[in-house]
Design an enzyme around this catalytic site. Structure first.
Site, PDB file in Angstrom:
ATOM      1  N   THR A 173      56.744 -66.667 -48.214  1.00 39.97           N
ATOM      2  CA  THR A 173      57.307 -66.555 -49.554  1.00 39.97           C
ATOM      3  C   THR A 173      57.685 -67.944 -50.051  1.00 39.97           C
ATOM      4  OG1 THR A 173      58.183 -64.453 -48.844  1.00 39.97           O
ATOM      5  CG2 THR A 173      59.077 -65.342 -50.855  1.00 39.97           C
ATOM      6  N   THR A 183      57.662 -49.329 -62.166  1.00 44.17           N
ATOM      7  CA  THR A 183      57.902 -47.910 -61.896  1.00 44.17           C
ATOM      8  C   THR A 183      59.347 -47.616 -61.520  1.00 44.17           C
ATOM      9  OG1 THR A 183      57.169 -46.028 -60.552  1.00 44.17           O
ATOM     10  CG2 THR A 183      57.312 -48.120 -59.427  1.00 44.17           C
ATOM     11  N   ASN A 227      59.287 -44.683 -59.803  1.00 43.07           N
ATOM     12  CA  ASN A 227      58.625 -43.677 -58.967  1.00 43.07           C
ATOM     13  C   ASN A 227      58.386 -42.396 -59.761  1.00 43.07           C
ATOM     14  OD1 ASN A 227      57.236 -42.863 -56.748  1.00 43.07           O
ATOM     15  ND2 ASN A 227      58.984 -42.145 -55.615  1.00 43.07           N
ATOM     16  N   ASP A 252      59.057 -43.335 -51.255  1.00 44.30           N
ATOM     17  CA  ASP A 252      57.810 -44.018 -50.896  1.00 44.30           C
ATOM     18  C   ASP A 252      57.814 -44.516 -49.452  1.00 44.30           C
ATOM     19  OD1 ASP A 252      56.236 -43.602 -53.075  1.00 44.30           O
ATOM     20  OD2 ASP A 252      56.609 -45.518 -54.029  1.00 44.30           O
ATOM     21  N   SER A 266      54.006 -49.352 -51.515  1.00 45.54           N
ATOM     22  CA  SER A 266      53.601 -48.962 -52.870  1.00 45.54           C
ATOM     23  C   SER A 266      52.084 -48.888 -52.962  1.00 45.54           C
ATOM     24  CB  SER A 266      54.116 -50.011 -53.853  1.00 45.54           C
ATOM     25  OG  SER A 266      53.611 -49.779 -55.144  1.00 45.54           O
ATOM     26  N   SER A 267      51.610 -48.174 -53.969  1.00 41.12           N
ATOM     27  CA  SER A 267      50.171 -48.187 -54.266  1.00 41.12           C
ATOM     28  C   SER A 267      49.882 -49.007 -55.520  1.00 41.12           C
ATOM     29  CB  SER A 267      49.672 -46.758 -54.509  1.00 41.12           C
ATOM     30  OG  SER A 267      49.828 -45.981 -53.361  1.00 41.12           O
ATOM     31  N   GLY A 321      50.084 -43.565 -61.408  1.00 48.59           N
ATOM     32  CA  GLY A 321      49.696 -42.289 -60.812  1.00 48.59           C
ATOM     33  C   GLY A 321      49.672 -42.319 -59.298  1.00 48.59           C
ATOM     34  N   GLY A 322      50.732 -42.869 -58.680  1.00 48.90           N
ATOM     35  CA  GLY A 322      50.836 -42.842 -57.218  1.00 48.90           C
ATOM     36  C   GLY A 322      49.590 -43.427 -56.573  1.00 48.90           C
TER      37      GLY A 322
HETATM   38  N1  GLY Z   1      56.058 -45.265 -56.626  1.00 46.69           N
HETATM   39  C1  GLY Z   1      54.674 -45.271 -56.567  1.00 46.69           C
HETATM   40  C2  GLY Z   1      54.122 -46.462 -55.899  1.00 46.69           C
HETATM   41  O1  GLY Z   1      54.748 -47.502 -55.900  1.00 46.69           O
HETATM   42  O2  GLY Z   1      53.064 -46.381 -55.333  1.00 46.69           O
END
Ligand code: GLY
Length: 555
Positions: free
Chosen positions: A364, A382, A384, A406, A435-436, A456-457
């Site tokens: 980092t 998000t 979530n 998550d 996360s996605s 969308g997840g």
């Molecule tokens: N909360 C959905 C994602 O971060 O993948």
């Protein structure tokens, strides 16, 4: 599996006044307008992104806001790329078994109420991006968004549909009900002017007193007080300890393009890259787009990648996440397992090269870069699932996320998106949930040609992938690319979620090859800006009433 929408916004500006052209695409016209206004008032693309992000927190607050987190991938005009991690962080008192009671998982506690939230990072990430790469002060942006919160906006139909579904949970919290429900605890109807005076006051207080108001002052204290009174564990100290992290972006290549994505704690950059690497072994351009051959092959590649995700992925500051997942030779091995005629069973994850030695880790850095012309930003933000934890911290208007869901709350227990996780994504104090979110920038000859991402997840990963495939392999303009049918395979459950519009013939052929199908009317929320033949283009997902603006250079 439910459709969960997070928010993605992508902004590009060629110069500081917009005179050389600009483009923006978000899921809400007011947010797109805020981005354009910022860029026309001396701001650059980073200002545009922050203006949109703060405005979305008002007009689309059930998807994102300062009670949540975000990732920004920025390609600066000087050629540098920046990945800013504003993901939520587990409180210091979080424990790996915090969602287990008598050994049984409490899948509700990670979704609704006091234990569901991680420490929010979006505001800190926006502030960091502005301070280092923007032109306008955070104060300017906050005051503008505060005006929108104060004036209110008529509730769109889509907002109210979501509100209706979540009303019983929101009704449990007085402070949330007082914003989103009427006095008899029913959802406000479409068209109702939703004013958020508390949120406006919060934005103005931060504008006046700085980030300390949120991370070290009244907001942190109010949150600790509410959490203590309601069985939560988040403290004001957790807020003081929150830090934005600068990550090394994931860089892969695909058919002569450079793909720049978000590294862990997002799985987006790794798996968009991994699936592209697998698919590079097949001549997709010889197939019909949306044919059974194309969908079968792509879904099989998705399945292999998601099996790896479930095992290997987590916050790389805590877990060993192998870089070999994006190795080209490893992708070739996986590609060799794909059968053209049948869906192949995938029992579990595979083993990438140097899995224990060559890791995504803690590199980092902090940096400062001068701004100039040609900045591109892809940001996904998000709280979530819709309305997050359903908790508004009293008196602040801030809706808290439920990002703790998550994490893998226990082995074999799926989260809200049906995703499984392993040790790598177990809860730990100070850790960020996997996360996605996949904000992605694509370069051709070192110049950005696409900034894309989705909501969308886990379908974020596959929507982002499909936009890239339709643009690169099938040469579609970005608007057309986003309109193509979406499909998604995440290994478990073992099946393809697919939009009906691919047609009966294709669906029948996929079934014949052994795929379980979950057929849906629509799935997706991808936003993108692109450059094609030297011209900027912008597109919002046609499945939503968003807004995309691309203006040519002034003569
Ligand atoms: N909360 C959905 C994602 O971060 O993948």
């Amino acid at each position: 599996m439910r459709a969960i929408f997070t928010v993605c916004l992508l902004i590009h500006a060629l110069n500081l006044s917009g005179a050389n052209g600009l483009a923006a695409a978000t899921v809400d016209p007011r947010a797109t307008d805020a981005a354009v206004t910022a860029m026309q008032h001396g701001g650059n693309a980073i200002d545009g992104a922050v203006a949109a992000g703060l405005t979305l927190g008002v007009v689309n607050g059930y998807n994102s806001g300062i009670g949540g987190g975000c990732f920004l991938v920025i390609h600066l005009a000087n050629g540098k790329t920046v990945a800013i991690d504003g993901r939520e962080m587990a409180p210091a008192a979080a424990r790996r078994d915090m969602f287990l009671h008598d050994g049984k998982p409490d899948t509700r506690a990670s979704k609704v109420g006091a234990l569901a939230s991680g420490v929010p990072g979006a505001l800190a990430a926006y502030a960091h991006a502005l301070k280092n790469h923007g032109k306008l002060p955070l104060k300017w942006h906050l005051e503008n968004a505060a005006k929108t919160a104060e004036a209110g906006f008529p509730l769109p139909e889509a907002y109210v549909r979501t509100l209706k579904r979540r009303a019983p949970d929101l009704a449990r919290f007085k402070s949330s009900a007082s914003v989103f429900l009427n006095p008899t605890l029913q959802p406000w109807p479409a068209g109702k002017l939703l004013k958020q005076p508390d949120l406006a006051r919060t934005y103005r207080a931060i504008a006046r007193d700085g980030l300390g108001w949120f991370y070290g002052g009244p907001f942190a204290t109010a949150t600790e007080k509410w959490m203590k009174a309601n069985g939560g564990i988040m403290t004001a100290e957790d807020f003081r300890n929150y830090q934005v992290k600068l990550r090394q972006p994931v860089r892969t290549t695909y058919r002569g393009h450079t793909i720049i994505g978000m590294p862990p704690p997002s799985s987006g950059g790794v798996h968009v890259g991994q699936i592209l690497n697998i698919l590079e072994n097949f001549p997709l351009h010889t197939m019909e787009p949306n044919s059974a051959n194309f969908i079968h092959l792509t879904a099989e590649a998705m399945k292999l990648a998601f099996a790896d995700r479930a095992h290997w992925l987590g916050d790389a500051d805590f877990a060993k996440v192998p870089r070999g997942l994006i190795d080209k030779a490893y992708a070739k091995q996986l590609a060799a397992r794909i059968r053209r005629d049948r869906a192949a069973p995938v029992k579990g994850h595979s083993k990438p090269p140097r899995a224990m030695e060559d890791l995504f880790n803690k590199h980092t850095t902090h940096f400062s870069v001068a701004d100039g012309e040609g900045n591109w930003v892809a940001c996904t933000a998000t709280i979530n699932t819709h309305f997050g934890s359903k908790v508004v911290i009293p008196g602040t208007g801030v809706l808290m996320n439920n990002e703790m869901d998550d994490f893998a709350i226990a082995p074999g227990v799926p989260n809200a998106f049906g995703l499984l996780g392993a040790e790598a994504n177990a809860v730990a104090p100070g850790k960020r949930p996997l996360s996605s979110m996949s904000p992605t920038i694509v370069l051709k000859d070192d110049q950005p040609i696409l900034a894309v991402g989705a909501a969308g997840g886990p379908t974020i990963i596959t929507q982002t992938l499909l936009a890239i495939l339709h643009m690169i392999d099938f040469k579609k303009p970005i608007g057309e690319a986003l309109a193509q049918p979406h499909f998604h395979h995440q290994w478990r459950p073992d099946g393809i979620r697919i939009e009906r519009k691919v047609g009966e013939k294709v669906l029948a052929e996929l079934k014949k090859r052994g795929h379980q199908l979950q057929i849906v009317d629509r799935m997706g929320a991808t936003q993108a800006v692109a450059r094609r033949n030297g011209q900027l283009e912008a597109a919002h997902d046609p499945r939503l009433k968003g807004k995309a603006v691309a203006t040519p250079p002034k003569q």
